[in-house]
Write an enzyme that holds these catalytic residues in place. Structure first.
Site, mmCIF file in Angstrom:
data_model
loop_
_atom_site.group_PDB
_atom_site.id
_atom_site.type_symbol
_atom_site.label_atom_id
_atom_site.label_comp_id
_atom_site.label_asym_id
_atom_site.label_seq_id
_atom_site.Cartn_x
_atom_site.Cartn_y
_atom_site.Cartn_z
ATOM 1 N N GLU A 55 -62.030 16.769 58.613
ATOM 2 C CA GLU A 55 -63.232 17.468 59.069
ATOM 3 C C GLU A 55 -63.826 16.772 60.294
ATOM 4 O O GLU A 55 -64.223 17.428 61.258
ATOM 5 C CB GLU A 55 -64.249 17.526 57.926
ATOM 6 C CG GLU A 55 -65.399 18.447 58.180
ATOM 7 C CD GLU A 55 -65.018 19.911 58.280
ATOM 8 O OE1 GLU A 55 -65.833 20.667 58.838
ATOM 9 O OE2 GLU A 55 -63.929 20.317 57.829
ATOM 10 N N HIS A 59 -59.280 18.808 62.403
ATOM 11 C CA HIS A 59 -57.835 19.049 62.321
ATOM 12 C C HIS A 59 -57.450 19.018 60.844
ATOM 13 O O HIS A 59 -57.469 17.967 60.218
ATOM 14 C CB HIS A 59 -57.058 17.989 63.110
ATOM 15 C CG HIS A 59 -55.616 18.314 63.229
ATOM 16 N ND1 HIS A 59 -55.173 19.455 63.855
ATOM 17 C CD2 HIS A 59 -54.505 17.664 62.802
ATOM 18 C CE1 HIS A 59 -53.851 19.481 63.813
ATOM 19 N NE2 HIS A 59 -53.422 18.406 63.170
ATOM 20 N N HIS A 60 -57.104 20.188 60.310
ATOM 21 C CA HIS A 60 -56.964 20.338 58.874
ATOM 22 C C HIS A 60 -55.515 20.549 58.463
ATOM 23 O O HIS A 60 -54.806 21.341 59.079
ATOM 24 C CB HIS A 60 -57.841 21.501 58.410
ATOM 25 C CG HIS A 60 -59.261 21.320 58.845
ATOM 26 N ND1 HIS A 60 -59.739 21.843 60.030
ATOM 27 C CD2 HIS A 60 -60.279 20.628 58.296
ATOM 28 C CE1 HIS A 60 -61.009 21.496 60.171
ATOM 29 N NE2 HIS A 60 -61.359 20.755 59.133
ATOM 30 N N HIS A 77 -52.013 24.490 65.080
ATOM 31 C CA HIS A 77 -51.863 25.940 65.234
ATOM 32 C C HIS A 77 -52.182 26.406 66.653
ATOM 33 O O HIS A 77 -51.519 27.302 67.169
ATOM 34 C CB HIS A 77 -52.706 26.677 64.203
ATOM 35 C CG HIS A 77 -52.299 26.347 62.805
ATOM 36 N ND1 HIS A 77 -51.132 26.815 62.239
ATOM 37 C CD2 HIS A 77 -52.880 25.552 61.872
ATOM 38 C CE1 HIS A 77 -51.019 26.343 61.009
ATOM 39 N NE2 HIS A 77 -52.061 25.568 60.758
ATOM 40 N N GLU A 78 -53.167 25.778 67.290
ATOM 41 C CA GLU A 78 -53.557 26.243 68.623
ATOM 42 C C GLU A 78 -52.494 25.989 69.688
ATOM 43 O O GLU A 78 -52.526 26.618 70.743
ATOM 44 C CB GLU A 78 -54.900 25.658 69.051
ATOM 45 C CG GLU A 78 -54.903 24.155 69.243
ATOM 46 C CD GLU A 78 -56.292 23.594 69.488
ATOM 47 O OE1 GLU A 78 -56.462 22.897 70.488
ATOM 48 O OE2 GLU A 78 -57.187 23.859 68.665
ATOM 49 N N ASP A 86 -51.673 15.605 65.029
ATOM 50 C CA ASP A 86 -50.813 15.546 63.841
ATOM 51 C C ASP A 86 -50.357 14.117 63.573
ATOM 52 O O ASP A 86 -50.393 13.660 62.433
ATOM 53 C CB ASP A 86 -49.619 16.483 64.016
ATOM 54 C CG ASP A 86 -50.072 17.913 64.199
ATOM 55 O OD1 ASP A 86 -50.790 18.421 63.319
ATOM 56 O OD2 ASP A 86 -49.741 18.505 65.228
#
Length: 96
Positions: A55, A59-60, A77-78, A86
């Site tokens: 949070e 970045h989840h 994802h973006e 990551d």
């Protein structure tokens, strides 16, 4: 904005993760690792600690928990693939 890892940055950022059990996801620019814990409480506690960092860094992870096991997949994802976020979150997960 976050950028997809380049060919030059992949080695230095990802090579150390292979040593701790992370692997590439087949057919996807993502990494995966299975974490095992003593019991459900330890697994859930670890997930809670990771969630605080995820949070904070916005970045989840993609993850699934079954009793003492947490399977984590990381990808940004973006950028439709791996980014420095990551590698950073993977290192944090290994440290927690």
């Amino acid at each position: 904005m976050t950028e997809k890892l380049s060919a030059e940055t992949r080695g230095p950022l990802l090579d150390p993760l292979w040593q701790t059990g992370w692997e590439m996801v087949e057919g996807r620019d993502a990494i995966v690792k299975t974490f095992k814990f003593k019991d459900f409480a330890d697994a859930f506690g670890w997930m809670t600690r990771v969630a605080i960092w995820a949070e904070k860094w916005d970045h989840h992870p993609e993850w699934a928990n079954c009793y003492d096991t947490v399977v984590v997949t990381l990808s940004t994802h973006e950028v439709d693939g791996l980014s420095t976020l990551d590698a950073k979150l993977a290192r944090k997960m290994d440290g927690l």
